[in-house]
Design an enzyme around this catalytic site. Structure first.
Site, mmCIF file in Angstrom:
data_model
loop_
_atom_site.group_PDB
_atom_site.id
_atom_site.type_symbol
_atom_site.label_atom_id
_atom_site.label_comp_id
_atom_site.label_asym_id
_atom_site.label_seq_id
_atom_site.Cartn_x
_atom_site.Cartn_y
_atom_site.Cartn_z
ATOM 1 N N GLY A 176 0.948 -1.324 -0.006
ATOM 2 C CA GLY A 176 -0.042 0.071 0.030
ATOM 3 C C GLY A 176 0.770 1.268 0.144
ATOM 4 O O GLY A 176 1.980 1.247 0.235
ATOM 5 N N SER A 177 0.332 2.461 -0.194
ATOM 6 C CA SER A 177 0.803 3.639 -0.454
ATOM 7 C C SER A 177 -0.176 4.828 0.223
ATOM 8 O O SER A 177 -1.537 4.462 -0.319
ATOM 9 C CB SER A 177 1.452 4.050 -1.742
ATOM 10 O OG SER A 177 0.602 3.968 -2.642
ATOM 11 N N GLY A 178 0.401 5.720 0.464
ATOM 12 C CA GLY A 178 -0.634 6.795 0.921
ATOM 13 C C GLY A 178 0.086 8.294 0.875
ATOM 14 O O GLY A 178 1.348 8.288 0.376
ATOM 15 N N GLU A 179 -0.553 9.244 1.603
ATOM 16 C CA GLU A 179 0.175 10.537 1.739
ATOM 17 C C GLU A 179 1.597 10.503 2.425
ATOM 18 O O GLU A 179 2.372 11.166 2.167
ATOM 19 C CB GLU A 179 -0.784 11.499 2.291
ATOM 20 C CG GLU A 179 -2.008 11.842 1.580
ATOM 21 C CD GLU A 179 -3.094 12.804 2.007
ATOM 22 O OE1 GLU A 179 -2.822 13.262 3.141
ATOM 23 O OE2 GLU A 179 -3.959 12.963 1.341
ATOM 24 N N ASP A 214 -3.261 3.947 11.360
ATOM 25 C CA ASP A 214 -2.896 5.433 11.148
ATOM 26 C C ASP A 214 -3.135 6.289 11.892
ATOM 27 O O ASP A 214 -4.305 7.051 11.901
ATOM 28 C CB ASP A 214 -3.573 5.537 9.656
ATOM 29 C CG ASP A 214 -2.887 6.696 8.961
ATOM 30 O OD1 ASP A 214 -2.128 7.628 9.565
ATOM 31 O OD2 ASP A 214 -3.304 7.186 7.740
ATOM 32 N N GLY A 265 3.505 7.921 3.159
ATOM 33 C CA GLY A 265 4.343 6.845 2.393
ATOM 34 C C GLY A 265 4.018 5.755 2.081
ATOM 35 O O GLY A 265 3.001 5.385 1.726
ATOM 36 N N ASP A 281 -9.236 11.077 12.181
ATOM 37 C CA ASP A 281 -9.119 10.623 10.929
ATOM 38 C C ASP A 281 -9.589 9.087 10.602
ATOM 39 O O ASP A 281 -9.180 8.331 9.894
ATOM 40 C CB ASP A 281 -7.678 10.806 10.426
ATOM 41 C CG ASP A 281 -7.573 10.756 8.954
ATOM 42 O OD1 ASP A 281 -8.455 11.150 8.218
ATOM 43 O OD2 ASP A 281 -6.362 10.474 8.538
ATOM 44 N N ASN A 341 -8.279 3.754 6.670
ATOM 45 C CA ASN A 341 -7.704 3.816 8.047
ATOM 46 C C ASN A 341 -8.136 2.450 8.912
ATOM 47 O O ASN A 341 -8.001 2.471 10.050
ATOM 48 C CB ASN A 341 -7.599 5.014 8.694
ATOM 49 C CG ASN A 341 -6.695 6.137 8.055
ATOM 50 O OD1 ASN A 341 -5.675 5.689 7.504
ATOM 51 N ND2 ASN A 341 -6.967 7.371 8.244
#
EC number: 2.7.10.2
Length: 646
Positions: free
Chosen positions: A305-308, A462, A310, A425, A430
């Protein structure tokens, strides 16, 4: 006095003889010069100290004495007067410390002779304390000028002007040991305080160049060692009492059992005290000088996975062989805005610890200006991935699964809120899914979780936006799941913002269209209007979701109220307390039925007994009647007659 008597070293006498000597003194008129002439005529150049002391008159300079000295002299000259104690004699010596024996301390070769005060002549009696006399210019008897060193006190002319005067030019310093024997100060010497010694060291005392050089080298080396040994630590803002924990570190003062007068030890102890009171420094994410821990301890399998923040990698730890999720930042964080979010996530994970509905945290470290976080690996991916897959195949979570999702995430939020923290959040990306066949244990609150599917476990992850409820530092999350009061910077009901985001997360899992980031539909949702859901849900579930997104945060249920809601606790999802209540009710009903059964059994028994008694009576009556009939028949019958016929 003859010249030979001056040059010959006098015999050593004990100071204890001064008291008896004082009582035997005989005064005779005459000058010092006449006495010396008589000694020369007699040829007694080797006279003893006692003879010279007995025959020498007073010095002819009594006019300039102070009243205190005159009174002391008068007491000594009065007939029958004897000093009360040896201490009184020493007091008299202190009062006349400007001359006599007091001045015998400053000379050269003849400075060892002790002059008896009040006589002005040198006595050959050796004083044992003359070796310790000081030549300091400070004296209890202060004189007006450099020439005022006469035994009569300040302002008197110097007796050395007289060629026959036996007094040498000695400074006005009292005997060092004799002054201590007076015991004018009863208290012991008080050691200097830490601050005073530090000031003395800073002011720069007179030291040998070589010793100071080695001392500075040693101290500088010690300071460098202490600086290297002093750890730099971060202060976790999510601990229960971060301020008290930090202040307690300041109070760890090192107590010493004794005071050392050495300047080296004193300065070292001062520096240790400063090290202990030094505030903790914050560690920034910088490049580590050690070998890469990621490549040394872990073997990377794939990117999951990836996100804002990293990317997340699936890795196997080489030591234990277990699979972990390693989260690595995309860009260097040192000095960037994302550094605070990364540290906040580490702080929150460390405080929350382990909970079945929160992703478990193992460790974190900085490497090449990147933050790496080792978390629990959830083999089911995220809820956002499951929603995307369901949307592609046009399949949605059923109502039972939605209730399961609500209850599990609600329990995770209840735990986070109980630690005085808020997530801020909550969204599908998440929330992570862990599929396992291991039955769940009893939760910390005592609720039985065995009813939950043993195939799916929802976990909250997260924690980069976590903040405290009491002192919030809100970093706004995804606007699609953001409550309106948070946007208006009203932070008085932050836990209810997590409830709002959870309701919209369940709506997305139910198959609703992607939520808007702004616009009219965004405001309609904040006004309490649910998005359109493609499947039919029960009225109870729909009403619960509508209450969870109520515009007034006070009307929304808390996490504690949510997990105990009747909609989520159906017949197969009842809490242990409710099951206990129903069990007690069934036991009560069973007891009532048992009582009724006993009554029926008693009634049946009584009826059977009555029936048996009636049967016995009927049998007895029939037997009696049969007996009576035979007798009657016997009475009616005629006797038999035998006939003989021939």
């Amino acid at each position: 006095m003859s010249f030979l008597s001056r040059q010959q070293p006098p015999p050593t006498r004990r100071v204890g003889a001064a008291y008896s000597l004082r009582q035997k003194l005989i005064f005779s008129p005459g000058s010092d010069c006449e006495e010396e002439e008589e000694e020369e005529e007699e040829g007694s150049g080797h006279s003893t100290g006692e003879d010279s002391a007995f025959q020498e008159p007073d010095s002819p300079l009594p006019s300039a004495r102070s009243p205190a000295e005159a009174e002391a002299e008068r007491r000594r000259r009065s007939p029958g007067a004897e000093p009360s104690s040896p201490g009184e004699l020493e007091d008299d010596l202190l009062l006349q410390g400007g001359g006599g024996g007091a001045q015998a301390a400053g000379g050269g070769a003849e400075g060892d002779s002790w002059e008896e005060e009040g006589f002005g002549s040198s006595s050959p009696v050796k004083s044992p304390s003359t070796a310790y006399f000081l030549s300091s210019p400070f004296s209890p008897v202060r004189c007006g000028g450099p020439g005022d060193a006469s035994p009569q006190g300040c302002g008197a002319p110097r007796a050395m002007d007289d060629p026959c005067s036996p007094q040498p030019d000695y400074p006005s310093t009292p005997p060092h040991k004799t002054f201590r024997k007076l015991r004018l100060f009863d208290t012991p010497h008080t050691p200097k305080s830490l601050l005073s010694k530090a000031r003395v060291i800073d002011s720069g005392s007179v030291k040998l160049r070589g010793s100071s050089l080695f001392m500075d080298t040693e101290k500088s080396g010690k300071r460098e060692f202490d600086t290297r040994q002093t750890p730099q630590v971060n202060i976790n803002p999510f601990t229960p009492d971060p301020v008290l924990l930090h202040s307690s570190g300041r109070c760890r003062g090192r107590k010493r059992a004794y005071f050392n007068d050495s300047s080296e030890d004193m300065e070292a102890s001062d520096y240790e005290f400063e090290d202990e009171t030094r505030p903790a420094k914050r560690i920034t994410i910088t490049e580590s000088n050690m070998k890469s821990r990621y490549t040394t301890e872990f073997h990377e399998l794939e990117k999951i996975g990836s996100g804002e923040f990293g990317s997340v990698f699936k890795c196997v730890k080489r030591l234990d062989g277990c699979i972990y999720a390693i989260k690595r930042s995309k860009k260097p964080l040192a000095g960037s805005v994302d550094e605070q979010n990364a540290l906040r996530e580490v702080y929150a994970h460390a405080v929350l610890g382990q909970h079945p509905h929160v992703v478990r945290y193992f460790s974190a470290w900085a490497e090449d200006d990147h933050m790496l976080i080792q978390n629990e690996y959830c083999n089911g991916g995220s809820l956002a991935d499951a929603i995307s897959e369901n949307y592609r195949v046009m399949s949605y979570l059923t109502e039972v699964e939605l209730k399961d999702l609500l209850l599990q995430v609600g329990r995770g939020l209840r735990y986070i809120h109980s630690m005085s923290l808020v997530h801020m959040d909550i969204k599908p990306s998440n929330i992570f899914i862990s599929r396992t066949s291991i039955p769940n244990a009893v939760s910390e609150e005592g609720d039985e979780d065995d009813w939950i599917s043993n195939k799916v476990m929802f976990k909250i992850g997260d924690l980069g936006h976590v903040t405290r409820i009491s002192s919030p530092q809100v970093e706004e999350g995804d606007s699609r799941f953001l409550a309106n009061e948070v946007l208006q910077e009203n932070y008085s009901h932050l836990p209810k913002a997590d409830i709002f985001a959870l309701a919209l997360t369940v709506v997305c899992a139910a198959g609703a269209e992607p939520l808007p980031r702004n616009g009219e539909q965004w405001h309609e949702i904040r006004q309490g209007r649910l998005p359109r859901i493609p499947q039919v849900l029960s009225q109870e579930v729909t009403e619960l979701l509508r209450v969870m997104i109520h515009p007034d945060p006070e009307r929304r249920p808390s996490a504690m109220e949510l997990v105990k809601h009747s909609v989520l606790l159906s017949a197969s999802r009842k809490s242990a307390e409710q099951l206990r209540i129903e069990l007690n009710a069934e036991k009560f009903k069973n007891s009532l039925l048992q009582k009724e059964l006993k009554k029926a059994q008693m009634a049946a028994k009584v009826a059977a007994e009555e029936r048996a008694l009636f049967t016995d009576r009927m049998a007895t009556r029939s037997t009696t009647q049969s007996n009576r009939t035979s007798r009657l028949i016997g009475k009616k019958m005629n006797r038999s007659v035998s006939l003989t016929i021939y």
